[in-house]
Design an enzyme around this catalytic site. Structure first.
Site, short mmCIF file in Angstrom:
data_model
loop_
_atom_site.label_atom_id
_atom_site.label_comp_id
_atom_site.label_asym_id
_atom_site.label_seq_id
_atom_site.Cartn_x
_atom_site.Cartn_y
_atom_site.Cartn_z
N THR A 12 3.91 -9.64 23.41
CA THR A 12 4.45 -8.54 24.22
C THR A 12 3.35 -7.72 24.90
O THR A 12 3.52 -7.26 26.03
CB THR A 12 5.32 -7.62 23.36
OG1 THR A 12 6.45 -8.36 22.88
CG2 THR A 12 5.81 -6.42 24.15
N ASP A 51 4.68 -16.59 23.29
CA ASP A 51 5.45 -15.63 22.51
C ASP A 51 5.28 -16.05 21.05
O ASP A 51 5.41 -17.24 20.72
CB ASP A 51 6.92 -15.71 22.92
CG ASP A 51 7.76 -14.64 22.25
OD1 ASP A 51 7.82 -14.64 21.01
OD2 ASP A 51 8.37 -13.83 22.96
N SER A 52 4.97 -15.13 20.17
CA SER A 52 4.63 -15.53 18.80
C SER A 52 5.79 -16.17 18.06
O SER A 52 5.59 -16.86 17.05
CB SER A 52 4.08 -14.34 18.00
OG SER A 52 5.09 -13.43 17.65
#
Length: 311
Positions: A12, A51-52
């Site tokens: 993010t 995105d993790s």
């Protein structure tokens, strides 16, 4: 002050709006340098910005491999969803640390109003440059946490991470760790959270994995003899699957002998995870499995702290 490298992996903190929602910004370096207090640092990026929530053991390995070639402090910009898993994994994979490794990110993108990104980045950069701690940490929401003790405990709040069984590191004395193992890989491990009425079918999707972490009720309680779940656990153990039990309560630890409902842990040769968080249990189990440990050797290694992940 020591030199610092910033490794950008996605998340993010560096995202921008797109047609399908927020996504990683491949040109984030300039915005990051403009947002933090002027200081020198080297910038690196992983081959694929993610995105993790899409990360797994291979991505932890990629980050670890890049980290080993870095001298000085390291700040890893990472998504919050699985930051605790990556931090725990790195605490085992990077067994010969000589300087701080600090993960951070944001709940709101750095280039959006009301972002927490700059404050988190400033804290992480300062710790990486000045801290005497040669360990993996998370700097977030004004707190400094041991990486393998942290969990994400809020989806939106700036104070997104907590450390249920260990105090924050802010102001605490530095401690050095010596790893008894030197493995540099992590095998995939499943996670199963118990729920009322759980049966044998819940274990079916994990049969192909060498290891499983079970988030049990309370201090290690689960359905016992005479239930299909107990029978399925027995079959899994006969297949050679190694199973670690942690508590799903978030805090406290597994003490499976407290209640009769916890007897399955000993009966089936399951491994009590003690006070390990789920991220720490998953990554430690996978790390030890990748080194070939099984049976009593694995249980003994799981019970021993190697990077401050348990007391």
């Amino acid at each position: 002050m020591r030199p610092v490298t910033v490794l950008y992996t996605g998340g993010t903190i560096g995202m921008r709006p797109g047609p399908d929602g927020l996504g990683p910004d491949a040109a984030f370096e300039g915005a990051f340098r403009a947002a933090v207090t002027a200081r020198d640092f080297h910038w690196l990026e992983t081959p694929h910005l993610l995105d993790s929530s899409a990360m797994g053991p291979q991505d932890w390995q990629t980050i670890a491999d890049l980290s080993r070639d870095i001298s000085g402090g390291l700040v890893i910009l990472h998504g919050t969803d699985t930051m605790a898993y990556t931090a725990a994994a790195l605490s085992f994979l990077l067994h010969d640390l000589g300087a701080p490794v600090v993960l951070t990110g944001a709940q709101v993108p750095m280039q959006s109003d009301g972002s927490d990104a700059a404050a988190n980045a400033e804290l992480a950069l300062d710790v990486a440059a000045r801290s005497p701690r040669a360990e993996v940490m998370i700097a977030f929401g004004g707190a400094l946490l041991r990486g393998n003790r942290a969990v994400k405990c809020h989806a939106q709040n700036p104070e997104a991470f907590c450390s249920p069984n260990f105090p924050t590191l802010n102001g605490a004395e530095s401690v050095q760790f010596a790893h008894p193992f030197t493995g540099r890989q992590i095998s995939p491990v499943g996670v199963l959270k118990l729920y009322p009425g759980i049966g044998a079918e819940a274990l079916g999707g994990f049969a192909h994995l060498p290891g499983l972490v079970v988030e049990a009720f309370g201090s290690g309680n689960m359905p016992g003899e005479g239930t299909s779940f107990h029978a399925a656990l027995m079959l899994a153990r006969r297949r050679g699957q190694e199973i670690v039990v942690v508590t799903q309560t978030g805090g406290g630890q597994v003490a499976a002998r407290t209640y009769a409902a916890g007897a399955s842990v000993a009966q089936l040769g399951l491994i009590p995870g003690g006070e390990l968080t789920t991220p720490a249990a998953v990554t430690k189990l996978g790390w030890l499995l990748a080194q070939g440990l099984r049976g009593d050797d694995l249980a003994d290694a799981m019970a021993r702290p190697v990077a401050g992940e348990m007391s």
